[in-house]
Scaffold this motif. Structure first.
Motif, PDB file in Angstrom:
ATOM      1  N   GLN A 159      -7.885  -0.410  -3.830  1.00 50.52           N
ATOM      2  CA  GLN A 159      -8.468  -0.970  -5.053  1.00 50.52           C
ATOM      3  C   GLN A 159      -7.568  -2.058  -5.636  1.00 50.52           C
ATOM      4  O   GLN A 159      -8.035  -3.131  -6.019  1.00 50.52           O
ATOM      5  N   ILE A 160      -6.269  -1.757  -5.675  1.00 53.53           N
ATOM      6  CA  ILE A 160      -5.324  -2.719  -6.240  1.00 53.53           C
ATOM      7  C   ILE A 160      -5.242  -3.973  -5.372  1.00 53.53           C
ATOM      8  O   ILE A 160      -5.182  -5.095  -5.883  1.00 53.53           O
ATOM      9  N   LEU A 168      -5.815  -7.758  -6.678  1.00 53.53           N
ATOM     10  CA  LEU A 168      -4.778  -8.774  -6.494  1.00 53.53           C
ATOM     11  C   LEU A 168      -5.289  -9.945  -5.667  1.00 53.53           C
ATOM     12  O   LEU A 168      -5.008 -11.109  -5.972  1.00 53.53           O
ATOM     13  N   LYS A 169      -6.047  -9.632  -4.621  1.00 56.42           N
ATOM     14  CA  LYS A 169      -6.583 -10.698  -3.765  1.00 56.42           C
ATOM     15  C   LYS A 169      -7.526 -11.598  -4.558  1.00 56.42           C
ATOM     16  O   LYS A 169      -7.480 -12.828  -4.425  1.00 56.42           O
ATOM     17  N   ASN A 170      -8.379 -10.997  -5.401  1.00 59.35           N
ATOM     18  CA  ASN A 170      -9.299 -11.789  -6.222  1.00 59.35           C
ATOM     19  C   ASN A 170      -8.542 -12.661  -7.228  1.00 59.35           C
ATOM     20  O   ASN A 170      -8.910 -13.816  -7.465  1.00 59.35           O
ATOM     21  N   GLU A 175       2.669 -16.863  -7.957  1.00 57.00           N
ATOM     22  CA  GLU A 175       3.736 -16.469  -7.038  1.00 57.00           C
ATOM     23  C   GLU A 175       4.050 -14.987  -7.161  1.00 57.00           C
ATOM     24  O   GLU A 175       4.268 -14.293  -6.157  1.00 57.00           O
ATOM     25  N   ALA A 176       4.086 -14.482  -8.396  1.00 58.98           N
ATOM     26  CA  ALA A 176       4.376 -13.053  -8.607  1.00 58.98           C
ATOM     27  C   ALA A 176       3.263 -12.183  -8.024  1.00 58.98           C
ATOM     28  O   ALA A 176       3.535 -11.126  -7.432  1.00 58.98           O
ATOM     29  N   LEU A 177       2.009 -12.612  -8.168  1.00 61.14           N
ATOM     30  CA  LEU A 177       0.878 -11.852  -7.622  1.00 61.14           C
ATOM     31  C   LEU A 177       0.942 -11.807  -6.093  1.00 61.14           C
ATOM     32  O   LEU A 177       0.647 -10.771  -5.481  1.00 61.14           O
ATOM     33  N   LYS A 178       1.318 -12.917  -5.467  1.00 60.23           N
ATOM     34  CA  LYS A 178       1.427 -12.933  -4.000  1.00 60.23           C
ATOM     35  C   LYS A 178       2.499 -11.954  -3.526  1.00 60.23           C
ATOM     36  O   LYS A 178       2.306 -11.232  -2.541  1.00 60.23           O
ATOM     37  N   LYS A 179       3.624 -11.924  -4.224  1.00 57.37           N
ATOM     38  CA  LYS A 179       4.701 -10.999  -3.845  1.00 57.37           C
ATOM     39  C   LYS A 179       4.289  -9.551  -4.098  1.00 57.37           C
ATOM     40  O   LYS A 179       4.644  -8.652  -3.327  1.00 57.37           O
ATOM     41  N   ALA A 180       3.543  -9.319  -5.193  1.00 59.88           N
ATOM     42  CA  ALA A 180       3.056  -7.967  -5.486  1.00 59.88           C
ATOM     43  C   ALA A 180       2.100  -7.510  -4.389  1.00 59.88           C
ATOM     44  O   ALA A 180       2.137  -6.350  -3.955  1.00 59.88           O
ATOM     45  N   LEU A 197       0.526  -4.263   0.490  1.00 58.75           N
ATOM     46  CA  LEU A 197       0.156  -4.168   1.905  1.00 58.75           C
ATOM     47  C   LEU A 197       1.189  -3.359   2.686  1.00 58.75           C
ATOM     48  O   LEU A 197       0.830  -2.582   3.579  1.00 58.75           O
ATOM     49  N   ARG A 198       2.463  -3.514   2.336  1.00 52.43           N
ATOM     50  CA  ARG A 198       3.503  -2.695   2.977  1.00 52.43           C
ATOM     51  C   ARG A 198       3.327  -1.225   2.605  1.00 52.43           C
ATOM     52  O   ARG A 198       3.530  -0.332   3.440  1.00 52.43           O
TER      53      ARG A 198
END
Length: 470
Positions: free
Chosen positions: A201-202, A206-208, A410-415, A420-421
């Motif tokens: 869900q998260i 985040l992707k959206n 940038e913070a969202l991409k790192k989150a 994913l990990r």
């Protein structure tokens, strides 16, 4: 940062006007105001007035009256910053503004730094960091869409989304870390299946949010539109027609435009940045070749490319130019509109028959084909309609969260990388301490956006770009 002193600044734009506002915030704001303000009603002392009160009176330096003003009183914590605030509405003379500001400083206040009022609002818990940044975006908004997005973020739409995600993750990571205390007993407090569902869900959210940045960045900074095509196709004439002014030089001599000319226009609440580029052709002119190289660079970076061709060109020549331009484009992220210009020089029945055929559309493979005459402004409205269709404003119309800030992006991409990990770790049965570490990383980057986790350096970089007085 010291927040127990009293700061002041002129909050209205620089220069003379009908009125100006001098703002002061801090624990001594009321006491300093009493030293320089004489109310019209002698029995109305500032120290006894309730919050959100207006008082009329005179600013004085003790010997001379400076100006008749209206002061607004806001008592802590019911104010923008959470401190006591006084706003002095005076006449807009630059001399009067500066005189009042100097009086406040002489009596114990100090000059505010850029964005310091908003920074205090953040530090005092009146808003989170993303809301504070939205204040600056709202001030800088130059279109209806930019205003709407900034206002929604300032009201906490973006923050609420992130806080909700963060709270759900916190609940699970606390259970996982509790398991670590009982590692020898091999127990599980956190249901792994439920955690995988939550992570999915998260990840979707985040992707959206990440995907919305392309729209948000375009709304905030303007949608870049490159006007490209062969020399003498009418690119500069089109730019002038769209802007309704003679912005670019128009000449029958090929190669007149040798550099990129940019200007901005607001259409239906959206800001478009039009870039008139040098004509694409083979030439031995070194300066013109530099301009042509710049043209391809602008094409690669634009969201929309308006490729202009002469209606008298042969189909194969148009096809060859389209293919050349497409080599410098990302088909998934950019739109290509083919403009057939100078239709006034060709028989209208021939135009309608030739460019409406499916075979021609398949030949060019463009998103839209618009025949027009830039010189006579014929069919210009049709081009504008196609331009508006290149921007999907459904997210704005439906009040969805749209990311406009590069720091947030940038913070969202790192989150998301951390999420994913986390998912991979759960599916592969990785130890709880590694999963907890990945979740903590996600929490860190989400907290960076809202300011739950931040540093003085980050705050300094954010608020230094604010205007003084806000």
């Amino acid at each position: 940062m010291i927040t127990d002193d009293t700061i002041c600044a002129i909050s209205t734009p620089a220069g003379a006007g009908a009125i100006a506002i001098v703002r002061m915030a801090g624990p001594q704001a009321f006491q300093i105001t009493e030293k320089v303000f004489r109310p019209a009603s002698a029995n109305k002392k500032i120290s006894t007035q309730p919050t959100h009160t207006l008082l009329f009176g005179t600013i004085t330096d003790g010997q001379n009256d400076i100006d008749e003003v209206v002061i607004s009183l806001f008592r802590a914590p019911r104010s923008f910053t959470g401190d006591d605030i006084v706003e002095i509405s005076c006449h807009g003379s630059v001399y009067i503004q500066q005189k009042i500001l100097n009086l406040l400083i002489d009596n114990g206040a100090r000059m505010a730094k850029p964005g310091e009022f908003t920074q205090r609002a953040f530090l005092n818990g009146k808003m989170d960091l993303s809301q504070a940044e939205a204040v600056a975006d709202l001030i800088a908004a130059q279109s209806e869409s930019a205003r709407r997005v900034a206002l929604q973020q300032m009201k906490g739409g973006f923050s609420n989304e992130l806080i909700n995600l963060r709270n759900k993750l916190l609940e699970f990571t606390s259970l996982i870390e509790l398991e670590l205390d009982f590692s020898e007993e091999d127990v599980e407090f956190a249901d792994r299946r439920q955690l995988i569902d939550l992570v999915d869900q998260i990840d979707t959210v985040l992707k959206n949010l990440i995907n919305s940045f392309s729209l948000g960045n375009a709304i905030k900074n303007g949608i870049p539109v490159a006007i490209a095509g062969p020399a003498n196709a009418g690119k500069s004439t089109l730019l002038n027609a769209l802007l309704n002014e003679e912005r670019a030089i128009v000449s029958d001599v090929p190669g007149t435009t040798r550099d990129a000319i940019e200007d901005v226009i607001n259409i239906n609440g959206l800001t478009f940045r039009f870039i008139d580029t040098a004509g694409i052709r083979e030439t031995h002119d070194k300066v013109e070749n530099i301009g042509i190289k710049l043209t391809y660079n602008k094409i690669s970076k634009a969201s929309v490319i308006l490729l202009m061709m002469d209606a008298r060109d042969e189909d194969q020549n148009i096809h060859r130019t389209v293919m050349d331009v497409k080599k410098h484009m990302n088909a998934d992220q950019q739109k290509l509109i083919l403009i057939i210009n100078k239709v006034d020089l060709v028989d209208s029945s021939t135009i309608n028959q030739r460019f409406s055929e499916d075979a021609f559309r398949e030949l060019t493979g463009t998103d839209a084909i618009v025949p027009l005459s830039a010189k006579h402004r014929t069919n210009l409205d049709n081009l504008i309609d196609h331009l508006l269709q290149t921007v999907d404003t459904n997210a704005i119309d439906n009040n969805q969260v749209v990311v406009t800030n590069a720091r947030h992006y940038e913070a969202l991409k790192k989150a998301r990388e951390g999420i994913l990990r986390t998912r991979d770790g759960l599916l592969n049965g990785i130890s709880g301490d590694f999963i907890a570490q990945d979740i903590r990383e996600v929490l860190h980057y989400l907290g960076e956006i809202t300011g739950q986790i931040t540093t003085d350096e980050v705050l300094g970089n954010i608020f230094k770009n604010f205007c003084i007085g806000k």
